[in-house]
Design an enzyme around this catalytic site. Structure first.
Site, PDB file in Angstrom:
ATOM      1  N   CYS A 168     -59.202  39.329  57.199  1.00 37.07           N
ATOM      2  CA  CYS A 168     -58.450  39.602  55.969  1.00 37.07           C
ATOM      3  C   CYS A 168     -57.142  40.334  56.279  1.00 37.07           C
ATOM      4  O   CYS A 168     -57.162  41.467  56.774  1.00 37.07           O
ATOM      5  CB  CYS A 168     -59.326  40.421  55.035  1.00 37.07           C
ATOM      6  SG  CYS A 168     -58.494  41.059  53.581  1.00 37.07           S
ATOM      7  N   CYS A 181     -56.786  43.745  54.594  1.00 36.67           N
ATOM      8  CA  CYS A 181     -57.676  44.729  55.236  1.00 36.67           C
ATOM      9  C   CYS A 181     -57.028  45.282  56.502  1.00 36.67           C
ATOM     10  O   CYS A 181     -57.067  46.489  56.755  1.00 36.67           O
ATOM     11  CB  CYS A 181     -59.019  44.094  55.588  1.00 36.67           C
ATOM     12  SG  CYS A 181     -60.000  43.570  54.172  1.00 36.67           S
TER      13      CYS A 181
END
Length: 138
Positions: A58, A61
């Site tokens: 991600c 993230c």
């Protein structure tokens, strides 16, 4: 700042290589027993838990991870944890994770706040707020 729709739901239980998203004062949760240990420790020590549900694939993230690590160093009175949504898929599902990162703030195992997405300023504001409230409790 955005978030990633979790791939766990698209890929089922397919294993994804994990990458540590965190820092020196961030504990990765890789098993349910590790989660239970940290939850008990937080309750015993009256610490607020800041738990980031994230994924190694991600982008948001990865972008928020250094900020999360900096905050863990700045606020050692809080307990910072990361949970890889692919590594603990069933556990993450039990927290109703729909996008990553999703960051929970827990006091005595109960949610007191939540942030979905990689909003650096909002994360800093929320962490400072819970740190302030914890100081008043001790």
């Amino acid at each position: 700042m955005g978030g990633c729709i979790t791939k766990t739901f698209k890929r089922g239980l397919q294993k994804v290589p994990t990458q540590r998203l965190g820092g020196q004062n961030v504990t990765p949760i890789t098993t349910i027993s590790k989660w239970e240990e940290k939850l008990s420790e937080a309750k015993r020590d009256n610490k607020i838990m800041v738990v980031s549900f994230c994924a190694s694939w991600c982008g948001p993230c990865k972008a928020i991870s250094p900020v999360f690590a900096e905050l863990s160093n700045k606020y050692p009175s809080l307990m910072f944890l990361t949970v890889d949504v692919d590594g603990l898929a069933e556990f993450s599902t039990s927290w109703d994770i729909k996008a990553t990162p999703t960051i929970f703030f827990l006091r005595n195992g109960r949610e007191v706040d939540k942030l979905v997405g990689a909003n650096k300023e909002e994360l800093q504001r929320k962490v400072a707020g819970v740190a302030s409230s914890q100081t008043k409790l001790t």
